[in-house]
Write a protein that holds these residues in place. Sequence first.
Motif, PDB file in Angstrom:
ATOM      1  N   TRP A   1      48.856 -40.066   0.411  1.00  0.00           N
ATOM      2  CA  TRP A   1      49.596 -39.701   1.623  1.00  0.00           C
ATOM      3  C   TRP A   1      48.746 -40.095   2.826  1.00  0.00           C
ATOM      4  O   TRP A   1      47.551 -39.793   2.870  1.00  0.00           O
ATOM      5  CB  TRP A   1      49.852 -38.198   1.594  1.00  0.00           C
ATOM      6  CG  TRP A   1      50.637 -37.648   2.754  1.00  0.00           C
ATOM      7  CD1 TRP A   1      51.307 -38.330   3.720  1.00  0.00           C
ATOM      8  CD2 TRP A   1      50.844 -36.257   3.048  1.00  0.00           C
ATOM      9  NE1 TRP A   1      51.923 -37.472   4.601  1.00  0.00           N
ATOM     10  CE2 TRP A   1      51.652 -36.188   4.205  1.00  0.00           C
ATOM     11  CE3 TRP A   1      50.429 -35.074   2.439  1.00  0.00           C
ATOM     12  CZ2 TRP A   1      52.038 -34.976   4.775  1.00  0.00           C
ATOM     13  CZ3 TRP A   1      50.824 -33.861   2.998  1.00  0.00           C
ATOM     14  CH2 TRP A   1      51.622 -33.817   4.154  1.00  0.00           C
ATOM     15  N   ARG A   2      49.356 -40.739   3.778  1.00  0.00           N
ATOM     16  CA  ARG A   2      48.664 -41.061   5.018  1.00  0.00           C
ATOM     17  C   ARG A   2      49.284 -40.279   6.168  1.00  0.00           C
ATOM     18  O   ARG A   2      50.433 -40.521   6.536  1.00  0.00           O
ATOM     19  CB  ARG A   2      48.734 -42.560   5.317  1.00  0.00           C
ATOM     20  CG  ARG A   2      47.767 -42.997   6.421  1.00  0.00           C
ATOM     21  CD  ARG A   2      48.125 -44.352   6.992  1.00  0.00           C
ATOM     22  NE  ARG A   2      49.350 -44.299   7.787  1.00  0.00           N
ATOM     23  CZ  ARG A   2      49.836 -45.315   8.483  1.00  0.00           C
ATOM     24  NH1 ARG A   2      49.208 -46.486   8.462  1.00  0.00           N
ATOM     25  NH2 ARG A   2      50.964 -45.206   9.169  1.00  0.00           N
ATOM     26  N   LEU A   3      48.534 -39.356   6.705  1.00  0.00           N
ATOM     27  CA  LEU A   3      48.986 -38.591   7.868  1.00  0.00           C
ATOM     28  C   LEU A   3      48.808 -39.438   9.125  1.00  0.00           C
ATOM     29  O   LEU A   3      47.719 -39.961   9.384  1.00  0.00           O
ATOM     30  CB  LEU A   3      48.160 -37.312   8.024  1.00  0.00           C
ATOM     31  CG  LEU A   3      48.542 -36.076   7.211  1.00  0.00           C
ATOM     32  CD1 LEU A   3      47.485 -34.991   7.386  1.00  0.00           C
ATOM     33  CD2 LEU A   3      49.907 -35.551   7.621  1.00  0.00           C
ATOM     34  N   ASP A   4      49.874 -39.584   9.904  1.00  0.00           N
ATOM     35  CA  ASP A   4      49.745 -40.262  11.190  1.00  0.00           C
ATOM     36  C   ASP A   4      49.909 -39.234  12.308  1.00  0.00           C
ATOM     37  O   ASP A   4      50.125 -38.043  12.064  1.00  0.00           O
ATOM     38  CB  ASP A   4      50.756 -41.396  11.327  1.00  0.00           C
ATOM     39  CG  ASP A   4      52.205 -40.928  11.157  1.00  0.00           C
ATOM     40  OD1 ASP A   4      52.486 -39.725  11.373  1.00  0.00           O
ATOM     41  OD2 ASP A   4      53.062 -41.758  10.801  1.00  0.00           O
ATOM     42  N   ARG A   5      49.794 -39.678  13.543  1.00  0.00           N
ATOM     43  CA  ARG A   5      49.831 -38.753  14.686  1.00  0.00           C
ATOM     44  C   ARG A   5      51.139 -37.979  14.742  1.00  0.00           C
ATOM     45  O   ARG A   5      51.159 -36.779  15.050  1.00  0.00           O
ATOM     46  CB  ARG A   5      49.604 -39.555  15.969  1.00  0.00           C
ATOM     47  CG  ARG A   5      49.509 -38.726  17.240  1.00  0.00           C
ATOM     48  CD  ARG A   5      48.473 -37.630  17.155  1.00  0.00           C
ATOM     49  NE  ARG A   5      47.202 -38.082  16.595  1.00  0.00           N
ATOM     50  CZ  ARG A   5      46.233 -37.265  16.239  1.00  0.00           C
ATOM     51  NH1 ARG A   5      46.387 -35.954  16.328  1.00  0.00           N
ATOM     52  NH2 ARG A   5      45.100 -37.735  15.756  1.00  0.00           N
ATOM     53  N   ARG A   6      52.247 -38.639  14.435  1.00  0.00           N
ATOM     54  CA  ARG A   6      53.545 -37.959  14.480  1.00  0.00           C
ATOM     55  C   ARG A   6      53.581 -36.803  13.485  1.00  0.00           C
ATOM     56  O   ARG A   6      54.042 -35.707  13.814  1.00  0.00           O
ATOM     57  CB  ARG A   6      54.660 -38.970  14.176  1.00  0.00           C
ATOM     58  CG  ARG A   6      56.060 -38.364  14.121  1.00  0.00           C
ATOM     59  CD  ARG A   6      57.071 -39.409  13.689  1.00  0.00           C
ATOM     60  NE  ARG A   6      56.735 -39.973  12.399  1.00  0.00           N
ATOM     61  CZ  ARG A   6      57.010 -39.378  11.235  1.00  0.00           C
ATOM     62  NH1 ARG A   6      57.600 -38.183  11.208  1.00  0.00           N
ATOM     63  NH2 ARG A   6      56.687 -39.963  10.097  1.00  0.00           N
ATOM     64  N   GLN A   7      53.108 -37.038  12.256  1.00  0.00           N
ATOM     65  CA  GLN A   7      53.118 -35.982  11.248  1.00  0.00           C
ATOM     66  C   GLN A   7      52.137 -34.865  11.587  1.00  0.00           C
ATOM     67  O   GLN A   7      52.412 -33.690  11.332  1.00  0.00           O
ATOM     68  CB  GLN A   7      52.766 -36.574   9.878  1.00  0.00           C
ATOM     69  CG  GLN A   7      53.823 -37.525   9.328  1.00  0.00           C
ATOM     70  CD  GLN A   7      53.393 -38.111   8.003  1.00  0.00           C
ATOM     71  OE1 GLN A   7      53.551 -37.491   6.959  1.00  0.00           O
ATOM     72  NE2 GLN A   7      52.839 -39.314   8.033  1.00  0.00           N
TER      73      GLN A   7
END
Length: 517
Positions: free
Chosen positions: A333-339
């Motif tokens: 899973w890659r968390l980005d700023r939106r998430q």
Amino acid sequence: MTKARSTLSISECGQYALGQSLPVDCPSWPVDVFAVVGEILLRSGAYLNVVNAWPPSTKWNDHIFKVGDQWRATAGRVAPPPKEVRGWWAALIREQMQPLDVLQKDTELRGALLQLLAAADEASADAGLYVGDNDDFSALAWETLAESGGRTLCQLIDATRSIVLPKLHTPQTGLTFRSLSHHLALYTGGETQPHWHTAPLLTDLSRVLLLPWPLTIDSKAFKRSKSDLGNLPACYGFFKYETTAATRGFNLVDVRKAVERAAEVAGGAIDAVIFPELALREDDYVELCETLNTIVIGGLGKKRGSKWQNHAAFGFPHHGEVLVQKQSKHHRWRLDRRQIEQYGMEAKFSGKEFWWEHIELGERNLHFLNLNTWLTVTVLICEDLARQEPVSELVRAVGPTLAVALLMDGPQLLRRWPGRYAAVLADDPGTSVLTITSVGMTRLSHPKDGEPPSTVFALWNDAKSTPKEIQFKDNRAVGVVLKLRRESFEEWTADGRSDFGETSYLLLDGDPLDVVL
């Protein structure tokens, strides 16, 4: 001067699949012929011509069914295949030194290959599936699949070259090589290793309990993790989700109570219990399976060194024993700023643009659980559904009856990514798809796009009905029971062969039922 590239010949293509020169005499085992001929037709693309000029005679369908039955009766014995099969194979041997692209023009050879493929497919009906009283062919297919470790039905062809598995659905949209068979699935990808388990429980999964636990999640369970990669770009960091007794938020006594109550609500025994991604730890699923005597599927988190393991785990009772399997997640899973903003973790994960889930990535395996002649289940973990490669080719080839996707995600709304990707599998090959996250993750999710919060924790999607978003109607509920039914529909191969209405779909039967303790 640039050296001219040599053209791949029909022989070389067949040899790659078989691992040796094509034999003059046709192999007796239909599955091996299916693999060799399938490789040739797939690489050449010549199978497309079945929608341009086919069949070779007005009574071709009846004829190919008859040839298939005759071949099935002799397969695996000293007796050779039927004379028609031998004739089509002889045509292949005569022209095997021709370049592969000759199949686009040579209608006679192309027709011989297409008929070999169809006859092998018809001879292999129900191969590898539990069918109760087996004939000699079915028994030999079971034995072959078992000897391969559940990897292939082929006898002459090693699984590192070509894999053939049982098949549940034939795509009814588009046109690919998968459109040409009812019973056999050819997989040439190689990166994802299949594992077929036949566990005849004689259950139809008519009552399935969803426990979207934990019902609350503290964002403190998400933590930074130290990188163990020396070349990680500065914009990336690692995070972990600690699956502990505290983050799990329930105990096994709670599960047993929920299952007992669910049986009362549903009016019968529960056939399977399903948890979301990372809801379980250690050997929870084994103990539950032993205690409840029912199928248990769930996401399992376990610490190993500096990393965590993220597995799909399932246990199923079998003749007084519990058979267990685990399957690693295929993608981090890659968390980005939106998430990060969506889950309210800005302060915790500041300073970097992206954060990778710090889990082991092991061998890519995909398990298929065959419960009876029409029902086969597979399990995916979150990104395994979202990232189409490399697992999608294998899922599409087999066309399992049901795919369960275990998620750590926000609300399972039809418009979000799980709904979109589930709809793709429901359309082609026709697999019913259940996605499930925890209520805790839906409550942690706060959309930044103006959409109201939602606690829809599951989504059901199939090829025959409108998708169903699933949430509690009663705020005291701890789970829901899905009542499911089997319904059969007619499917057709691209060359015009019917399955005579014997392909089964798993469909929702009424509204989900809340389970309140």
